[in-house]
Design a protein around this motif. Structure first.
Motif, mmCIF file in Angstrom:
data_model
loop_
_atom_site.group_PDB
_atom_site.id
_atom_site.type_symbol
_atom_site.label_atom_id
_atom_site.label_comp_id
_atom_site.label_asym_id
_atom_site.label_seq_id
_atom_site.Cartn_x
_atom_site.Cartn_y
_atom_site.Cartn_z
ATOM 1 N N HIS A 65 0.813 -1.223 0.000
ATOM 2 C CA HIS A 65 0.000 0.000 0.000
ATOM 3 C C HIS A 65 0.847 1.273 0.000
ATOM 4 N N LEU A 66 2.114 1.157 0.387
ATOM 5 C CA LEU A 66 2.989 2.333 0.377
ATOM 6 C C LEU A 66 3.614 2.565 -0.993
ATOM 7 N N PHE A 67 3.324 1.686 -1.946
ATOM 8 C CA PHE A 67 3.876 1.819 -3.294
ATOM 9 C C PHE A 67 2.823 2.240 -4.313
ATOM 10 N N ILE A 68 1.637 2.636 -3.855
ATOM 11 C CA ILE A 68 0.604 3.110 -4.765
ATOM 12 C C ILE A 68 0.168 4.505 -4.335
ATOM 13 N N SER A 74 -7.246 -1.596 1.102
ATOM 14 C CA SER A 74 -8.268 -2.369 0.398
ATOM 15 C C SER A 74 -7.995 -2.390 -1.101
ATOM 16 N N VAL A 75 -7.396 -1.330 -1.626
ATOM 17 C CA VAL A 75 -7.033 -1.283 -3.044
ATOM 18 C C VAL A 75 -5.734 -2.050 -3.285
ATOM 19 N N ALA A 76 -4.743 -1.805 -2.436
ATOM 20 C CA ALA A 76 -3.391 -2.335 -2.664
ATOM 21 C C ALA A 76 -3.337 -3.850 -2.663
ATOM 22 N N TYR A 77 -4.093 -4.508 -1.775
ATOM 23 C CA TYR A 77 -3.947 -5.944 -1.584
ATOM 24 C C TYR A 77 -4.992 -6.767 -2.321
ATOM 25 N N ALA A 78 -5.829 -6.106 -3.120
ATOM 26 C CA ALA A 78 -6.736 -6.837 -4.000
ATOM 27 C C ALA A 78 -5.922 -7.455 -5.127
ATOM 28 N N ASP A 79 -6.365 -8.594 -5.639
ATOM 29 C CA ASP A 79 -5.602 -9.284 -6.678
ATOM 30 C C ASP A 79 -5.915 -8.676 -8.041
ATOM 31 N N GLN A 80 -5.340 -7.511 -8.264
ATOM 32 C CA GLN A 80 -5.572 -6.797 -9.520
ATOM 33 C C GLN A 80 -4.440 -5.806 -9.749
ATOM 34 N N PRO A 81 -4.167 -5.459 -11.022
ATOM 35 C CA PRO A 81 -3.193 -4.405 -11.285
ATOM 36 C C PRO A 81 -3.758 -3.061 -10.851
ATOM 37 N N ILE A 82 -2.867 -2.112 -10.542
ATOM 38 C CA ILE A 82 -3.292 -0.800 -10.058
ATOM 39 C C ILE A 82 -2.592 0.285 -10.861
ATOM 40 N N PRO A 83 -3.339 1.253 -11.410
ATOM 41 C CA PRO A 83 -2.693 2.370 -12.102
ATOM 42 C C PRO A 83 -1.850 3.186 -11.117
ATOM 43 N N ILE A 84 -0.649 3.586 -11.567
ATOM 44 C CA ILE A 84 0.212 4.429 -10.731
ATOM 45 C C ILE A 84 0.505 5.764 -11.410
ATOM 46 N N THR A 116 11.012 0.030 -13.245
ATOM 47 C CA THR A 116 10.845 0.164 -11.788
ATOM 48 C C THR A 116 9.403 0.439 -11.397
ATOM 49 N N GLY A 117 8.743 1.305 -12.172
ATOM 50 C CA GLY A 117 7.377 1.684 -11.820
ATOM 51 C C GLY A 117 7.321 2.321 -10.451
ATOM 52 N N SER A 118 6.512 1.745 -9.569
ATOM 53 C CA SER A 118 6.373 2.279 -8.212
ATOM 54 C C SER A 118 7.491 1.823 -7.283
ATOM 55 N N GLY A 119 8.234 0.788 -7.697
ATOM 56 C CA GLY A 119 9.285 0.231 -6.850
ATOM 57 C C GLY A 119 8.869 -1.030 -6.104
ATOM 58 N N TYR A 120 7.635 -1.482 -6.280
ATOM 59 C CA TYR A 120 7.147 -2.628 -5.509
ATOM 60 C C TYR A 120 7.866 -3.923 -5.866
ATOM 61 N N GLN A 121 7.988 -4.214 -7.166
ATOM 62 C CA GLN A 121 8.694 -5.445 -7.555
ATOM 63 C C GLN A 121 10.143 -5.395 -7.080
ATOM 64 N N ALA A 122 10.768 -4.225 -7.163
ATOM 65 C CA ALA A 122 12.148 -4.077 -6.681
ATOM 66 C C ALA A 122 12.240 -4.372 -5.191
ATOM 67 N N ALA A 123 11.231 -3.948 -4.433
ATOM 68 C CA ALA A 123 11.222 -4.197 -2.990
ATOM 69 C C ALA A 123 11.116 -5.693 -2.693
ATOM 70 N N ILE A 124 10.274 -6.395 -3.451
ATOM 71 C CA ILE A 124 10.160 -7.843 -3.282
ATOM 72 C C ILE A 124 11.497 -8.505 -3.574
ATOM 73 N N LEU A 125 12.117 -8.130 -4.680
ATOM 74 C CA LEU A 125 13.406 -8.715 -5.058
ATOM 75 C C LEU A 125 14.484 -8.395 -4.024
ATOM 76 N N ALA A 126 14.434 -7.186 -3.472
ATOM 77 C CA ALA A 126 15.452 -6.767 -2.501
ATOM 78 C C ALA A 126 15.384 -7.576 -1.216
ATOM 79 N N ARG A 127 14.217 -8.133 -0.909
ATOM 80 C CA ARG A 127 14.098 -8.997 0.265
ATOM 81 C C ARG A 127 14.727 -10.368 0.028
ATOM 82 N N LEU A 128 14.952 -10.708 -1.230
ATOM 83 C CA LEU A 128 15.418 -12.048 -1.573
ATOM 84 C C LEU A 128 16.866 -12.079 -2.055
ATOM 85 N N ALA A 129 17.369 -10.956 -2.579
ATOM 86 C CA ALA A 129 18.677 -10.924 -3.222
ATOM 87 C C ALA A 129 19.677 -10.099 -2.419
ATOM 88 N N GLN A 130 20.935 -10.235 -2.788
ATOM 89 C CA GLN A 130 21.978 -9.418 -2.164
ATOM 90 C C GLN A 130 21.916 -7.975 -2.645
#
Length: 242
Positions: A65-68, A74-84, A116-130
């Protein structure tokens, strides 16, 4: 009296913030369960191992929700794409999890993200990678994403403004590359910057229609294997006009 009113206002704000935090926790947990459900029905794509717990944990811990722009749970965690804004979107949670799983990111990996877009995918990857290097061609999005990632202490994620087609050679070579925009074929410079044994995950196909989510694996210098795993719909890959 003014001091009393100020205290009351602070109490109300704290209570509202606490209620919103609790809602976000519930919505995020529900999102993860939805992802699990989709994953169970996608055995042909993910194989018998399904989605790894590392990926699911990263999805559960990242504050989407901090990336939209709306910052609405309620918007952020619905299973749908979100315009940014600026014609771009943040992908639906399941697709983010799927692409992350297909990239097979390990704790010692260096990962490139294009778009990068909003940075959300990067944040997910950053939790997993060096280390995560992410490129965004739209200045406003690059600036906002960099600030969000910095404010949330994703210190292992770096944002670069530019055309991602040519990758980021100074940051590589890469163990995995995730491209979040559609193009007719994987860019050769990205494959060149991929380590042997590494994977590139991206939507391949024409703009403004369905594409094939594709995994390219580099099995030797100058040699790759390619497989299409699912139908998706992404925004088109934007190139620099210079």
């Amino acid at each position: 009296m003014k001091a009393l009113l100020l205290v009351i206002a602070m109490i109300v704000l704290a209570r509202d913030a606490s209620a919103q935090d609790a809602q976000c926790v519930r919505e995020r947990a529900a999102m993860v369960e939805t992802i699990r459900t989709y994953a169970r029905s996608a055995a042909g794509v993910l194989g018998r191992q399904g989605l790894s717990e590392r990926v699911l944990e990263a999805m559960a811990q990242t504050l989407r929700h901090l990336f939209i722009p709306e910052r609405s749970c309620s918007v952020a965690y619905a299973d749908q794409p979100i315009p940014i804004g600026l014609g771009q979107t943040i992908s639906q949670p399941y697709v983010v999890a799927l692409m992350t799983q297909l990239a097979e990111v390990a704790p010692d990996h260096v990962v490139l993200e294009v778009g990068t877009g909003s940075g959300y995918q990067a944040a997910i990857l950053a939790r997993l990678a060096q280390k995560v290097c992410t490129i965004e061609i739209i200045p406003q999005l690059a600036e906002t994403a960099a600030k969000t990632l910095r404010d949330l202490a994703y210190d292992n994620a770096s944002v670069r403004l530019g055309d991602g087609y040519n990758g980021w050679p100074e940051c590589g070579p890469f163990d995995a590359i995730v491209v979040t925009a559609a193009l007719g074929e994987p860019p050769p410079p990205l494959i060149e910057q991929l380590k042997v044994g590494g994977r590139l995950v991206m939507p391949v196909g024409p703009a403004y229609t369905t594409q094939q989510l594709t995994v390219v694996e580099k099995i030797a210098p100058g040699k790759t294997t390619t497989r299409a795993v699912a139908l998706v719909r992404f925004v088109p890959f934007t190139r620099s006009q210079n």
